[in-house]
Design an enzyme around this catalytic site. Structure first.
Site, PDB file in Angstrom:
ATOM      1  N   LYS A  44       0.860  -1.180   0.000  1.00  0.00           N
ATOM      2  CA  LYS A  44       0.000   0.000   0.000  1.00  0.00           C
ATOM      3  C   LYS A  44       0.899   1.234   0.000  1.00  0.00           C
ATOM      4  O   LYS A  44       2.056   1.164   0.418  1.00  0.00           O
ATOM      5  CB  LYS A  44      -0.874  -0.041   1.250  1.00  0.00           C
ATOM      6  CG  LYS A  44      -1.967   1.028   1.270  1.00  0.00           C
ATOM      7  CD  LYS A  44      -3.016   0.701   2.316  1.00  0.00           C
ATOM      8  CE  LYS A  44      -4.048   1.792   2.492  1.00  0.00           C
ATOM      9  NZ  LYS A  44      -4.224   2.729   1.389  1.00  0.00           N
ATOM     10  N   ASN A  68     -13.294   3.700  -5.015  1.00  0.00           N
ATOM     11  CA  ASN A  68     -12.715   3.936  -3.696  1.00  0.00           C
ATOM     12  C   ASN A  68     -12.164   5.352  -3.611  1.00  0.00           C
ATOM     13  O   ASN A  68     -11.640   5.889  -4.583  1.00  0.00           O
ATOM     14  CB  ASN A  68     -11.629   2.897  -3.391  1.00  0.00           C
ATOM     15  CG  ASN A  68     -10.237   3.393  -3.748  1.00  0.00           C
ATOM     16  OD1 ASN A  68      -9.622   4.143  -3.003  1.00  0.00           O
ATOM     17  ND2 ASN A  68      -9.744   2.966  -4.917  1.00  0.00           N
ATOM     18  N   ILE A  70     -10.215   6.163  -0.607  1.00  0.00           N
ATOM     19  CA  ILE A  70      -9.548   5.936   0.677  1.00  0.00           C
ATOM     20  C   ILE A  70      -8.667   7.138   1.037  1.00  0.00           C
ATOM     21  O   ILE A  70      -8.528   7.512   2.185  1.00  0.00           O
ATOM     22  CB  ILE A  70      -8.691   4.646   0.640  1.00  0.00           C
ATOM     23  CG1 ILE A  70      -9.555   3.414   0.279  1.00  0.00           C
ATOM     24  CG2 ILE A  70      -7.968   4.428   1.968  1.00  0.00           C
ATOM     25  CD1 ILE A  70     -10.660   3.094   1.234  1.00  0.00           C
ATOM     26  N   LEU A  72      -5.367   7.300   0.316  1.00  0.00           N
ATOM     27  CA  LEU A  72      -4.002   6.858   0.610  1.00  0.00           C
ATOM     28  C   LEU A  72      -3.697   6.845   2.111  1.00  0.00           C
ATOM     29  O   LEU A  72      -2.611   7.218   2.547  1.00  0.00           O
ATOM     30  CB  LEU A  72      -2.977   7.729  -0.142  1.00  0.00           C
ATOM     31  CG  LEU A  72      -3.048   7.616  -1.665  1.00  0.00           C
ATOM     32  CD1 LEU A  72      -2.370   8.783  -2.349  1.00  0.00           C
ATOM     33  CD2 LEU A  72      -2.440   6.312  -2.138  1.00  0.00           C
ATOM     34  N   ASN A 125       3.735   6.583  -6.987  1.00  0.00           N
ATOM     35  CA  ASN A 125       2.338   6.874  -7.310  1.00  0.00           C
ATOM     36  C   ASN A 125       2.180   8.359  -7.596  1.00  0.00           C
ATOM     37  O   ASN A 125       2.114   9.175  -6.669  1.00  0.00           O
ATOM     38  CB  ASN A 125       1.445   6.457  -6.132  1.00  0.00           C
ATOM     39  CG  ASN A 125      -0.012   6.809  -6.370  1.00  0.00           C
ATOM     40  OD1 ASN A 125      -0.383   7.249  -7.462  1.00  0.00           O
ATOM     41  ND2 ASN A 125      -0.832   6.635  -5.361  1.00  0.00           N
ATOM     42  N   CYS A 128      -1.058  11.300  -6.902  1.00  0.00           N
ATOM     43  CA  CYS A 128      -1.282  12.120  -5.710  1.00  0.00           C
ATOM     44  C   CYS A 128      -1.440  13.585  -6.131  1.00  0.00           C
ATOM     45  O   CYS A 128      -0.807  14.034  -7.075  1.00  0.00           O
ATOM     46  CB  CYS A 128      -0.092  12.013  -4.769  1.00  0.00           C
ATOM     47  SG  CYS A 128       0.407  10.341  -4.354  1.00  0.00           S
ATOM     48  N   GLY A 215     -11.585  -2.520 -11.205  1.00  0.00           N
ATOM     49  CA  GLY A 215     -12.353  -3.739 -11.457  1.00  0.00           C
ATOM     50  C   GLY A 215     -12.544  -3.985 -12.941  1.00  0.00           C
ATOM     51  O   GLY A 215     -12.022  -3.247 -13.787  1.00  0.00           O
ATOM     52  N   GLY A 241      -5.432  -3.417 -13.994  1.00  0.00           N
ATOM     53  CA  GLY A 241      -6.720  -2.778 -14.260  1.00  0.00           C
ATOM     54  C   GLY A 241      -7.752  -3.836 -14.593  1.00  0.00           C
ATOM     55  O   GLY A 241      -7.892  -4.239 -15.743  1.00  0.00           O
ATOM     56  N   THR A 264      -8.424  -5.363  -7.433  1.00  0.00           N
ATOM     57  CA  THR A 264      -9.812  -5.501  -6.970  1.00  0.00           C
ATOM     58  C   THR A 264     -10.220  -6.963  -6.788  1.00  0.00           C
ATOM     59  O   THR A 264     -10.987  -7.289  -5.874  1.00  0.00           O
ATOM     60  CB  THR A 264     -10.762  -4.782  -7.952  1.00  0.00           C
ATOM     61  OG1 THR A 264     -10.384  -3.397  -8.007  1.00  0.00           O
ATOM     62  CG2 THR A 264     -12.207  -4.873  -7.523  1.00  0.00           C
TER      63      THR A 264
END
Length: 300
Positions: A44, A68, A70, A72, A125, A128, A215, A241, A264
């Site tokens: 993560k 989602n 979340i 991060l 990533n 962000c 998904g 993906g 997913t």
């Protein structure tokens, strides 16, 4: 039969990895899957300090996948080094650390902290928000992609994978920018921006209003972007993906991916990564393919 692939000189025992944010650091899933069976575990996102993430609700099921927001959420680099790296080192798998930040300095701080740690690859990533540029994601501006890639490479001891955002007009422009900045590999795609509205409550399904769509719904977009990117740059690609099955994984490899990441799918089948690794092997046996590398970019 050879299942090994190489990403920037790092050999994976098979092309199956986990997608960041869907597997934690493997602790929960280790009850279901022997992590040593996987090519790599992608953690993560890890930031220079703990991030609380977004307010709830943060997840919504949607047709063909999920959204989602979340935000991060993560405990920060100190906890990651003390707790998660020692856990993952128990297994015979490669460790890919996903790094997030809100400024170039944030990314550099994490990368420097990881320099002497026993991890194999860094996945940056760049979806962000860029605080300095008024909240646009780094990954949506080719100049920012090249700049952050170059800066991270300057400080990194491990090979650098840039994770590209699909929320752009032309993915190849971003891929070329990462290549120009010195990236060793690319991951794509990150989630597509989506929205879901509860018509009965007349409110947004996630508190953030928008979230990342992942998904099966995104898979055709992801396959297309992997194919385009493979034609545009010479870097190895980790494709992701909507991969739910071994057939999906093979499709990404035929499009040009060297390895794949499963995200997913883990939420509704915690055995997904193991099943997909075994399924790729079965596909190779069926079609008498001796080396998994023969699949990479082999679409006619």
């Amino acid at each position: 039969m050879n299942m090994k692939v190489s990403i920037a000189g790092v050999e994976l025992k098979n092309p199956v990895a986990t997608a960041s944010g869907t597997f934690g650091s493997g602790v929960e899933y280790s009850e279901f899957v022997d992590l040593s069976l996987l090519g790599a575990v992608v953690t993560k996102g890890v930031a220079n300090m703990p991030w609380p993430g977004n307010p709830a609700p943060r997840i919504a099921e949607t047709y063909g996948g999920m959204i989602n927001a979340i935000g991060l959420q993560n405990p920060g680099i100190n906890v990651f080094i003390e707790r998660d790296i020692p856990f993952l080192k128990q297994y015979d798998t490669k460790i890919i650390v996903n790094v997030c930040g809100k400024s170039v300095a944030d990314y550099v701080e994490v990368v420097e902290r990881l320099a002497d740690q026993p991890v194999d690859l860094l996945e940056i990533n760049i979806s962000c928000p860029n605080v300095k540029e008024g909240g646009i994601a780094f990954g949506q501006d080719p100049k920012a992609v090249e700049r952050i890639t170059r800066e991270v490479k300057h400080h990194a001891r491990q090979p650098v994978i840039m994770k590209l955002s699909p929320n752009v007009t032309d993915i190849t422009v971003m891929a070329k920018a990462a290549e120009a900045g010195g990236a060793d590999a690319l991951s794509l795609i990150n989630t597509l921006t989506g929205m879901q509205i509860d018509i009965h409550k007349r409110t947004f399904a996630v508190a953030n209003k928008t979230g990342g769509l992942s998904g099966p719904a995104v898979k055709p977009v992801a396959v297309r972007m992997v194919y385009q990117t493979a034609q545009a740059v010479k870097l190895p690609i980790i494709g992701m993906g909507g991969i739910m099955t071994a057939e999906d994984a093979v499709e990404f490899m035929l499009a040009g991916a060297t390895a794949v990441a499963v995200g997913t799918a883990n939420f509704h089948n915690p055995y997904a990564t193991k099943d997909i690794a075994e399924g790729i092997k079965a596909y190779m046996e069926r079609y008498k393919i001796q080396d998994v590398n023969q699949l990479i970019g082999a679409v006619k």
